[in-house]
Design an enzyme around this catalytic site. Structure first.
Site, PDB file in Angstrom:
ATOM      1  N   ILE A 194     -48.820  31.396 -26.517  1.00  0.00           N
ATOM      2  CA  ILE A 194     -49.992  30.966 -25.738  1.00  0.00           C
ATOM      3  C   ILE A 194     -51.283  31.336 -26.476  1.00  0.00           C
ATOM      4  CG2 ILE A 194     -51.286  31.278 -23.586  1.00  0.00           C
ATOM      5  CD1 ILE A 194     -48.638  31.574 -22.120  1.00  0.00           C
ATOM      6  N   SER A 279     -52.684  36.919 -22.907  1.00  0.00           N
ATOM      7  CA  SER A 279     -51.428  36.175 -23.125  1.00  0.00           C
ATOM      8  C   SER A 279     -50.434  37.119 -23.781  1.00  0.00           C
ATOM      9  CB  SER A 279     -51.693  34.946 -23.992  1.00  0.00           C
ATOM     10  OG  SER A 279     -52.476  35.293 -25.126  1.00  0.00           O
ATOM     11  N   HIS A 454     -38.234   6.017 -46.016  1.00  0.00           N
ATOM     12  CA  HIS A 454     -39.358   6.309 -46.904  1.00  0.00           C
ATOM     13  C   HIS A 454     -40.520   5.381 -46.582  1.00  0.00           C
ATOM     14  CE1 HIS A 454     -41.591   7.430 -50.461  1.00  0.00           C
ATOM     15  NE2 HIS A 454     -41.800   6.127 -50.676  1.00  0.00           N
TER      16      HIS A 454
END
Ligand code: FAD
Ligand code: NAI
Length: 475
Positions: A194, A279, A454
């Site tokens: 977070i 957090s 590709h």
């Protein structure tokens, strides 16, 4: 009169709502209870993930990335964009709209699958011959009974001791996702998932961001080489991360908060912040469940104690997601929810904990599955490693984002893939190939021999697999 169901699910986050849908698909009569309210007081199923987690954070990461690109990267493409402005209120309103679409989507799925939804708090009220009695209270008042209960009540943000969230200046993930303007100075405590994601959002929008981390190591759970590469990028972006700090007193002042801390050199320092985001992890949520009424056991962390199959100590009571052990991830909760529904229906639900992917949605993104190099060393496993930088990938050059690499770790003898670690553009999507490969017990050579389109970023995955055998073609 108590309403009878085969299964009652408490909580409609990713663990609960997915369990309810899967159980209903298998022919069971299912009730799902969730107490989350939207701003009008109506139901907002989807849990932390939908309301204040995965979905809103990714919406803000996207908006802020567009802003960052307009300001710093458009010019490389010959596009001049002067006077670019961010309307924070509009960005937040867009995020709220995305959340609402997801809430409504879940209500629609409940209808479609004939799951009966109850808006309110579900609590154990007893255990009778007819089954467990669950009392719903709040928006709806009902008594429900079922022999099988799935608890999916999730988790809440952990506060620093003595520093409660006021969601004005001291913010959890909730407040961090609905700031009304860009703070000039933002401090975050904890440089985990977070901290990095929310720190990135507000830095891109112009905040001066400092993240204070208690541990001396940056992203200790991530492969060291990948974490080092990511840190280099974050430093370059101006995301200031201080490791090994000890956070001291946090005081409210007129213009926000001050954070006192001791840095890794033992110096006492002070930061002024308009806003502080804490957090530092999350705690399992069993508030209001009345677990004691039926003797539902918790472990020392406050999580519901379950075995490998998500069975609790009570027959017929299961628990999944953030409220039990294991990584706090939405897809882990979902997998457990599906497996439990299938077990209830007599099937053999299974969750492979060794192939749960992790993604950190910063720029560059970080993604991995399986064991890190440091874990393999600690486990005494003989391994080979191969990596490929995005710098040598044509698509990455065309995108204008050549940061990072893909890295494979394979068993030295069998060549079985043991871990895949990525940092770079769109690796949140690239990691899926590695998860599939590991589920099928593929060797690095298997991936190296598969044709990849590709130009694509996925060619870096193929090349990293080739690198395990020291035979990259483009580097
Ligand atoms: P929750 O989602 O917490 O849901 C639990 C639900 O139960 C809630 O709706 C709650 O209201 C309800 N409830 C609780 N008690 C009761 C009761 N007694 N009666 C009725 N209802 C009750 N994970 C990822 O995989 N990817 C990400 O990108 C990601 N980003 C995140 C970002 C942030 C900011 C945060 C905070 C978390 C993020 N997560 C992410 C983690 C993810 O949100 C959780 O792992 C996930 O939501 C757990 O699901 P759950 O169903 O166990 O619980
Ligand atoms: P986290 O566990 O990822 O990180 C918390 C950090 O805070 C750790 O680095 C820890 O060392 C540090 N810390 C703990 N106490 C501290 C203290 N007193 N002082 C300073 N540092 C301290 O927890 P976070 O970031 O709160 O996220 C919670 C969980 O939510 C994650 O673990 C993850 O499971 C989930 N999540 C997942 C996301 C994703 O999958 N992209 C995004 C956001 C959250």
């Amino acid at each position: 009169m108590s309403k009878k169901f085969d299964v009652i699910v408490i909580g409609a986050g990713p663990g609960g709502y997915i369990a309810a849908i899967r159980a209903a698909q298998l022919g069971l009569q299912v009730a799902c209870i969730d107490e989350w309210k939207n701003t009008d007081g109506g139901p907002a199923p989807g849990g932390t993930c939908t309301n204040v987690g995965c979905i809103p954070s990714k919406a803000l990461l996207q908006s802020s990335e567009h802003f960052d690109h307009a300001n710093h990267h458009f010019a490389d493409h010959g596009i001049s964009a002067t006077g670019v402005k961010m309307d924070v209120a509009k960005m937040i309103a867009r995020k709220d709209h995305v959340v609402k679409q997801n809430n409504d989507g879940i209500l629609y799925l409940f209808k479609k699958n004939k799951v009966t939804f109850f808006h309110g708090r579900g609590a154990f009220a007893g255990n009778t011959d007819a089954g467990y009695v669950i009392q719903v209270s709040g928006a709806t008042e009902e008594s429900l009974t079922a022999q099988q209960i799935i608890v999916a009540t999730g988790s809440n943000a952990r506060a620093l001791p003595g520093v409660p969230f006021d969601e004005v200046n001291i913010l959890s993930n909730d407040g961090a996702l609905r700031l009304g303007s860009v703070p000039k100075k933002l401090v975050l405590i904890g440089s985990g998932v977070i901290g990095l994601e929310m720190g990135s959002v507000w830095r891109r929008l112009g905040a001066e961001v400092t993240i204070l981390e208690g541990l001396p190591t940056f992203l200790g759970a991530v492969d060291e080489q990948i974490a080092k590469e990511a840190k280099k990028s974050f430093d370059k972006q101006g995301l200031k991360i201080e490791l090994g700090v000890k956070v001291g007193e946090i005081a409210h002042v007129k213009k926000g908060v001050t954070v006192n801390y001791t840095n890794d050199k033992g110096e006492n320092l002070k930061l002024d912040a308009d806003k502080l985001i804490v957090s530092i992890g999350r705690i399992p949520n069993t508030i209001g469940l009345n677990a004691d009424a039926v003797g539902l056991q918790l472990d020392e962390r406050g999580a519901i104690r379950v075995d490998n199959e998500c069975k609790t100590n009570l027959p017929g009571v299961w628990a999944v997601g953030d409220v039990v052990r294991g990584p706090m991830l939405a897809h882990k909760a979902e997998e457990e929810g599906v497996a439990v529904a299938e077990r209830i229906a007599g099937q053999h639900g299974h969750v492979n904990f060794n192939t749960i992917p992790w993604v950190i949605y910063t720029s560059p993104e970080i993604a991995w599955v399986g064991r890190t190099e440091q874990q393999l060393k600690a486990d005494g496993v003989a391994y080979k490693s191969g990596s490929f930088p995005f710098l040598a990938n044509g698509r990455a050059r065309a995108l204008g984002d050549t940061t990072g690499m893909v890295k494979f770790l394979a068993d030295a003898h069998s060549d079985e893939i043991l871990g895949v670690h990525m940092v770079g553009p769109q690796v949140s999507e690239l990691i899926a190939e590695a998860v599939v490969a590991m589920e099928f017990k593929a060797s690095a050579e298997d991936i190296a021999r598969i044709c990849h389109a590709h130009p694509s970023l996925s060619e870096a995955t193929k090349e990293a697999a080739l690198a395990v055998d020291k035979r990259t073609l483009n580097f």
